[in-house]
Design an enzyme around this catalytic site. Structure first.
Site, PDB file in Angstrom:
ATOM      1  N   ASP A 122       0.823  -1.215   0.000  1.00 40.13           N
ATOM      2  CA  ASP A 122       0.000   0.000   0.000  1.00 40.13           C
ATOM      3  C   ASP A 122       0.855   1.263   0.000  1.00 40.13           C
ATOM      4  O   ASP A 122       0.374   2.341   0.356  1.00 40.13           O
ATOM      5  CB  ASP A 122      -0.923   0.018   1.220  1.00 40.13           C
ATOM      6  CG  ASP A 122      -2.199  -0.787   0.993  1.00 40.13           C
ATOM      7  OD1 ASP A 122      -2.402  -1.257  -0.141  1.00 40.13           O
ATOM      8  OD2 ASP A 122      -2.985  -0.941   1.951  1.00 40.13           O
ATOM      9  N   ASP A 275      -7.027  -7.510  13.761  1.00 37.54           N
ATOM     10  CA  ASP A 275      -6.574  -8.838  14.184  1.00 37.54           C
ATOM     11  C   ASP A 275      -7.373  -9.347  15.381  1.00 37.54           C
ATOM     12  O   ASP A 275      -7.812 -10.490  15.420  1.00 37.54           O
ATOM     13  CB  ASP A 275      -5.072  -8.808  14.498  1.00 37.54           C
ATOM     14  CG  ASP A 275      -4.676  -7.589  15.316  1.00 37.54           C
ATOM     15  OD1 ASP A 275      -5.569  -6.880  15.843  1.00 37.54           O
ATOM     16  OD2 ASP A 275      -3.463  -7.326  15.437  1.00 37.54           O
TER      17      ASP A 275
END
Length: 520
Positions: A122, A275
């Site tokens: 990214d 996460d």
């Protein structure tokens, strides 16, 4: 006379509100903080008892789960005995460390036709993007099945990149997915030591490895981080894995069963802890997790204070915000036992992610110093001395080599509790910075390549005005004021602690903490 009259108003007003307002409010604050301290103390004692039992009874994962090595010498099966594994490496402008993670992953001891590597880049810097792409091509020419992938935007940040990587058709052939952040370097046998737990136990969704820090000795700040994180991995993760087979995924150095990820709803970007979000959703579906403390993956600690502060904001704000979003979902869930719900809500979220942050700052940096000016409010010695001492000693078990640094660790943790408390409240209230995502900058070998001559140091020193932290300086001024007042009028010798803690806030306030990167 007018000046003298005005000067007399303040003491008079203070005397009028002190007894009916200040004293009751401060007593209430002390009672609340003492209650939170006791809850935190009991949680620490509980984990100490459990971890002692785990060690004495040798309840290692190898004894609780089947984990026979995969056959690699069967000519009939060949490589088909090995499942196809997807490796994802999310990146964002990782100039200093991208080669480390890509090289380590491409060096994993696993059949090349059973391994797929995705570099999810990214990056916004075109130079870095080209460097990462060329590194991927270099390994592809060596026979590694590696793909370089970019997106049009950074929607969803890391969660968005991981989610996008799972959309490709070839992922359907993969059974498991391992994730490594850009600075993580798994040993060649990582997959051979973790995959068997997933292959032989169909109810396990996640195998999490431990982090090992390659730059822990870089500066005092990295040593302090090592102490905190070693306790997390040595005690918290081990206890949670042993007691109820649930813990928070650490976002990297772990391997998931892809079917479990899909059943849990895949990656979501509603908080900055994607996460942890996935781990809780998978757990609520009945999946189990295994933590392998013996499998360690090399990584890097943030060594600049700015990077560390942004990381701690994300790690404190995200869980609080996730707790706000998932509380009722956890309560209403019918697939897990009531004890697991209590563990997730009380132990995992309430005590470790909320109470631990708030009580540290409010009690030790605000309430105790404030009682110096109000001697009517007394704090029992067990609350301000014995409990924090025992908690501190219990935290030292994770890093015995740093036992002599416990005093500095206490002062530094109290300073960082300022940012953690603020971030926790932002997450609970879902305020402006609740979804702020700043990638933790890593230096890799950058410092070794910088000049360390006097001119570079001078440039760094002259930039001190850019490194001032006003909030810390304000707290330092408050603590020093309380210390001098206690030295003059107090009887409990709190000024010793107040001066040391004030000095810690002052040092951080002027930016003299962590690694100062010399100018090029």
């Amino acid at each position: 006379m007018e000046g003298g009259g005005a000067a007399a108003v303040v003491p008079e007003a203070w005397s009028q509100v002190r007894a009916p307002v200040i004293v009751p409010l401060l007593r209430l604050a002390v009672a609340v903080c003492l209650t939170m301290s006791v809850l935190l103390f009991l949680e620490r004692m509980y984990m100490a008892v459990v971890i002692a039992g785990v060690k004495l009874l040798r309840r290692r994962p190898e004894r609780r789960y089947r984990c026979d090595p995969l056959p690699d010498d069967d000519p009939e099966l060949g490589t088909s005995a090995f499942p196809v594994v997807l490796i994802q490496i999310p990146m964002f402008n990782e100039r200093e460390v991208y080669q480390l993670s890509i090289g380590a992953v491409c060096g994993l001891s696993w059949p090349s036709d059973r391994l797929v590597v995705q570099v999810l880049d990214d990056s916004t810097d075109p130079v870095i993007k080209e460097m990462v792409r060329m590194e991927c091509e270099r390994w592809a020419h060596k026979g590694v099945n590696i793909t370089y992938q970019i997106r049009q935007d950074r929607k969803g940040y890391k969660a968005g990149a991981l989610k996008e990587g799972m959309k490709h058709g070839y992922v359907r052939e993969c059974e498991y997915v391992a994730i490594f952040d850009a600075d993580f370097q798994p040993d060649p046998d990582f997959l051979r030591r973790t995959i068997p737990f997933l292959v032989h136990n169909s109810d396990i969704a996640l195998v999490q490895a431990r982090w090992r820090f390659v730059n822990a000795d870089e500066c005092l700040m990295t040593r302090m981080q090592e102490m905190s994180l070693d306790y997390h991995f040595t005690v918290e993760q081990e206890v949670s894995s042993s007691v109820c087979a649930f813990f928070g995924f650490n976002g990297t150095a772990g391997i998931w069963r892809i079917s479990a990820v899909n059943e849990a709803g895949g990656w979501k970007d509603r908080t900055t802890v994607e996460d942890m979000d996935l781990a809780i959703r998978a757990s609520l579906k009945g999946w189990k997790f295994v933590y392998l403390g013996d499998v360690q993956v090399k990584s890097e600690l943030p060594s600049t204070f700015k990077a560390f502060r942004f990381q701690q904001h994300r790690w404190s704000c995200g869980p609080a915000n996730l707790f706000r979003k998932m509380l009722m979902e956890i309560v209403k869930n019918k697939k897990v036992t009531i004890w697991k719900k209590i563990h997730v809500i009380y132990n995992f979220f309430l005590i470790r992610k909320i109470v631990a942050h708030i009580v540290t700052f409010t009690f030790y940096c605000l309430i105790i110093p404030a009682t110096i000016f109000v001697p009517e409010v007394r704090i029992p010695k067990w609350g301000c001395v014995y409990i924090p001492t025992i908690i501190t000693l219990l935290n030292s078990v994770g890093t015995p080599r740093s036992f002599h640094l416990l005093f500095f660790w206490i002062l530094f943790e109290n300073v960082m509790s300022l940012h953690r408390t603020k971030a926790t409240l932002i997450g609970l209230l879902e305020a402006g910075r609740a979804n702020e995502w700043v990638v933790t900058a890593k230096l890799g070998n950058a410092l070794k390549m910088k000049s360390s001559n006097k001119s570079s140091f001078k440039k760094s020193f002259m930039r001190i005005w850019d490194r001032l932290n006003v909030t810390e300086l304000g707290v330092a001024a408050f603590l020093f004021s309380c210390g001098w007042y206690d030295l003059a009028f107090g009887k409990d010798h709190f000024f010793i602690y107040l001066f040391f803690q004030g000095a810690a806030f002052f040092i951080v306030g002027i930016g003299y903490v962590g690694t100062i990167v010399p100018q090029s």
